[in-house]
Scaffold this motif. Structure first.
Motif, PDB file in Angstrom:
ATOM      1  N   SER A   1       0.837  -1.193   0.000  1.00 48.34           N
ATOM      2  CA  SER A   1       0.000   0.000   0.000  1.00 48.34           C
ATOM      3  C   SER A   1       0.876   1.249   0.000  1.00 48.34           C
ATOM      4  O   SER A   1       2.030   1.225   0.419  1.00 48.34           O
ATOM      5  N   PHE A   2       0.323   2.358  -0.479  1.00 47.20           N
ATOM      6  CA  PHE A   2       1.016   3.628  -0.403  1.00 47.20           C
ATOM      7  C   PHE A   2       0.886   4.165   1.023  1.00 47.20           C
ATOM      8  O   PHE A   2      -0.078   3.886   1.722  1.00 47.20           O
ATOM      9  N   THR A   3       1.859   4.928   1.452  1.00 45.89           N
ATOM     10  CA  THR A   3       1.800   5.496   2.797  1.00 45.89           C
ATOM     11  C   THR A   3       1.919   7.008   2.713  1.00 45.89           C
ATOM     12  O   THR A   3       2.623   7.550   1.859  1.00 45.89           O
ATOM     13  N   GLY A   4       1.231   7.695   3.594  1.00 49.52           N
ATOM     14  CA  GLY A   4       1.276   9.147   3.615  1.00 49.52           C
ATOM     15  C   GLY A   4       0.870   9.658   4.984  1.00 49.52           C
ATOM     16  O   GLY A   4       0.866   8.922   5.961  1.00 49.52           O
ATOM     17  N   THR A   5       0.518  10.904   5.075  1.00 43.91           N
ATOM     18  CA  THR A   5       0.065  11.508   6.319  1.00 43.91           C
ATOM     19  C   THR A   5      -1.307  12.109   6.110  1.00 43.91           C
ATOM     20  O   THR A   5      -1.724  12.380   4.982  1.00 43.91           O
ATOM     21  N   THR A   6      -2.025  12.342   7.187  1.00 44.20           N
ATOM     22  CA  THR A   6      -3.362  12.907   7.075  1.00 44.20           C
ATOM     23  C   THR A   6      -3.329  14.387   6.709  1.00 44.20           C
ATOM     24  O   THR A   6      -4.282  14.915   6.143  1.00 44.20           O
ATOM     25  N   SER A   7      -2.239  15.073   7.029  1.00 40.66           N
ATOM     26  CA  SER A   7      -2.076  16.474   6.648  1.00 40.66           C
ATOM     27  C   SER A   7      -0.587  16.774   6.513  1.00 40.66           C
ATOM     28  O   SER A   7       0.255  16.030   7.019  1.00 40.66           O
ATOM     29  N   GLY A   8      -0.264  17.852   5.832  1.00 39.40           N
ATOM     30  CA  GLY A   8       1.144  18.201   5.653  1.00 39.40           C
ATOM     31  C   GLY A   8       1.296  19.650   5.262  1.00 39.40           C
ATOM     32  O   GLY A   8       0.342  20.306   4.815  1.00 39.40           O
ATOM     33  N   ASN A   9       2.507  20.175   5.414  1.00 42.33           N
ATOM     34  CA  ASN A   9       2.805  21.560   5.064  1.00 42.33           C
ATOM     35  C   ASN A   9       3.319  21.628   3.625  1.00 42.33           C
ATOM     36  O   ASN A   9       4.271  20.948   3.270  1.00 42.33           O
ATOM     37  N   VAL A  10       2.686  22.457   2.813  1.00 43.49           N
ATOM     38  CA  VAL A  10       3.102  22.596   1.417  1.00 43.49           C
ATOM     39  C   VAL A  10       3.986  23.823   1.199  1.00 43.49           C
ATOM     40  O   VAL A  10       4.753  23.876   0.237  1.00 43.49           O
ATOM     41  N   MET A  11       3.882  24.801   2.106  1.00 44.20           N
ATOM     42  CA  MET A  11       4.708  25.995   1.972  1.00 44.20           C
ATOM     43  C   MET A  11       4.871  26.621   3.356  1.00 44.20           C
ATOM     44  O   MET A  11       3.903  26.735   4.113  1.00 44.20           O
ATOM     45  N   THR A  12       6.101  27.030   3.677  1.00 43.21           N
ATOM     46  CA  THR A  12       6.368  27.636   4.975  1.00 43.21           C
ATOM     47  C   THR A  12       7.257  28.861   4.800  1.00 43.21           C
ATOM     48  O   THR A  12       8.057  28.952   3.871  1.00 43.21           O
ATOM     49  N   ALA A  13       7.106  29.794   5.728  1.00 45.58           N
ATOM     50  CA  ALA A  13       7.963  30.973   5.794  1.00 45.58           C
ATOM     51  C   ALA A  13       8.385  31.139   7.246  1.00 45.58           C
ATOM     52  O   ALA A  13       7.541  31.328   8.122  1.00 45.58           O
ATOM     53  N   ALA A  14       9.670  31.040   7.492  1.00 43.68           N
ATOM     54  CA  ALA A  14      10.186  31.185   8.849  1.00 43.68           C
ATOM     55  C   ALA A  14      10.096  32.642   9.297  1.00 43.68           C
ATOM     56  O   ALA A  14       9.763  33.536   8.509  1.00 43.68           O
ATOM     57  N   ASP A  15      10.401  32.886  10.557  1.00 43.68           N
ATOM     58  CA  ASP A  15      10.408  34.246  11.082  1.00 43.68           C
ATOM     59  C   ASP A  15      11.334  35.123  10.237  1.00 43.68           C
ATOM     60  O   ASP A  15      12.401  34.694   9.810  1.00 43.68           O
ATOM     61  N   LYS A  16      10.921  36.356   9.986  1.00 46.21           N
ATOM     62  CA  LYS A  16      11.664  37.326   9.168  1.00 46.21           C
ATOM     63  C   LYS A  16      11.667  36.975   7.686  1.00 46.21           C
ATOM     64  O   LYS A  16      12.549  37.422   6.934  1.00 46.21           O
ATOM     65  N   SER A  17      10.694  36.187   7.252  1.00 40.92           N
ATOM     66  CA  SER A  17      10.589  35.850   5.833  1.00 40.92           C
ATOM     67  C   SER A  17       9.121  35.750   5.435  1.00 40.92           C
ATOM     68  O   SER A  17       8.234  35.815   6.281  1.00 40.92           O
ATOM     69  N   GLY A  18       8.868  35.596   4.129  1.00 40.26           N
ATOM     70  CA  GLY A  18       7.511  35.374   3.643  1.00 40.26           C
ATOM     71  C   GLY A  18       6.694  36.615   3.379  1.00 40.26           C
ATOM     72  O   GLY A  18       5.485  36.518   3.141  1.00 40.26           O
ATOM     73  N   ALA A  19       7.303  37.806   3.384  1.00 43.09           N
ATOM     74  CA  ALA A  19       6.540  39.029   3.152  1.00 43.09           C
ATOM     75  C   ALA A  19       6.153  39.153   1.683  1.00 43.09           C
ATOM     76  O   ALA A  19       6.789  38.583   0.796  1.00 43.09           O
ATOM     77  N   GLY A  20       5.093  39.917   1.428  1.00 38.73           N
ATOM     78  CA  GLY A  20       4.640  40.159   0.060  1.00 38.73           C
ATOM     79  C   GLY A  20       3.708  39.072  -0.434  1.00 38.73           C
ATOM     80  O   GLY A  20       3.013  38.422   0.348  1.00 38.73           O
TER      81      GLY A  20
END
Length: 260
Positions: A202-221
């Protein structure tokens, strides 16, 4: 003869004098310098909704507009998810009772998967105009929805690749990392808790996951994550699909790092 030599000597003296710089000096009590204080104030956009834009040219609004069925998100101010694909179409296939199969998202004349503007990619877009650069996370989870049955497809998963991340502003992106520091990540989602009953793996995965993240002091705009439709896949275990149409939803959730 003596008069000629004297004229030449006088001429040389005049030319040398013309090349000598004249140095000015401030007189006593005079001031010849000063200082100017410069200020600029910016405020967070917390009230005016931001519409999705063309990922390759953020100065152009994205067409089609939100609310027409192609965008699974809404415009928003502050920190907002302003674009998500309205539909993924994995096509119609004969049941395979022997081999596990992976079916890619179909676009254009082959299927109705929504792509972002003119990019031919499955897109996500986050707007962060809070002015705090506190960071954020975009996660995804699979569910059946109102009339869905996708969780009954035992052992199946949905794979999302680490997309190409593009951010507004002049800084260049670097593949899965945008110029503003936001990072795209690959995710494989379980469609339900039921394990495969087939003899095959069988394939294995997770029930949810992060597709995009921005750490502190990043991700503006405005940050766009562009996923290759050929790498967006429904993975099905052999001999598990019934002769029916499976329906489900992907729920996207944007959270602020400041809330944690």
């Amino acid at each position: 003869m003596k008069k000629v030599v004297g004229s030449l000597l006088m001429t040389s003296t005049i030319l040398l004098g013309a090349l000598t710089p004249i140095v000015g000096h401030a007189a006593d009590g005079e001031n010849r310098s000063g200082t100017t204080n410069a200020t600029a104030t910016f405020t967070a956009n917390t009230t005016n909704p931001v519409d999705p834009v063309d990922p390759t040219d953020p100065t152009k609004p994205l067409d089609p507009k939100p609310g027409d069925g192609d965008n699974g998100a809404n415009s928003g101010a502050g920190l907002s998810l302003i674009y998500a694909p309205g539909k993924l179409d994995f096509g119609s296939h004969e049941i395979d009772v022997i081999n596990n199969q992976s079916y890619k998202a179909l676009t254009g004349s082959d299927g109705s998967t929504v792509t972002m503007g003119s990019t031919s990619k499955v897109g996500l877009q986050v707007s962060d105009q809070r002015g705090t650069n506190a960071g954020w996370t975009l996660s995804v989870a699979a569910a059946d929805g109102t009339d869905g049955n996708l969780s009954t497809l035992k052992g199946a998963t949905v794979s999302l690749p680490a997309g190409t991340v593009i951010s507004s502003g002049s800084e260049a992106s670097n593949g899965s990392t945008g110029g503003n520091g936001a990072v795209g990540q690959a995710v494989e989602l379980d469609l339900g808790s039921q394990a495969s009953t087939s003899a095959g793996a069988s394939f294995t995965g997770t029930t949810s996951g992060n597709v995009m993240t921005a750490a502190d002091k990043s991700g503006a705009g405005i940050t766009s994550d562009l996923l290759d439709p050929a790498a967006v896949k429904l993975n099905v275990v052999a001999n598990t699909a019934a002769a029916t149409t499976y329906k489900g939803v992907l729920n996207w959730t944007l959270t602020s790092s400041a809330d944690n």
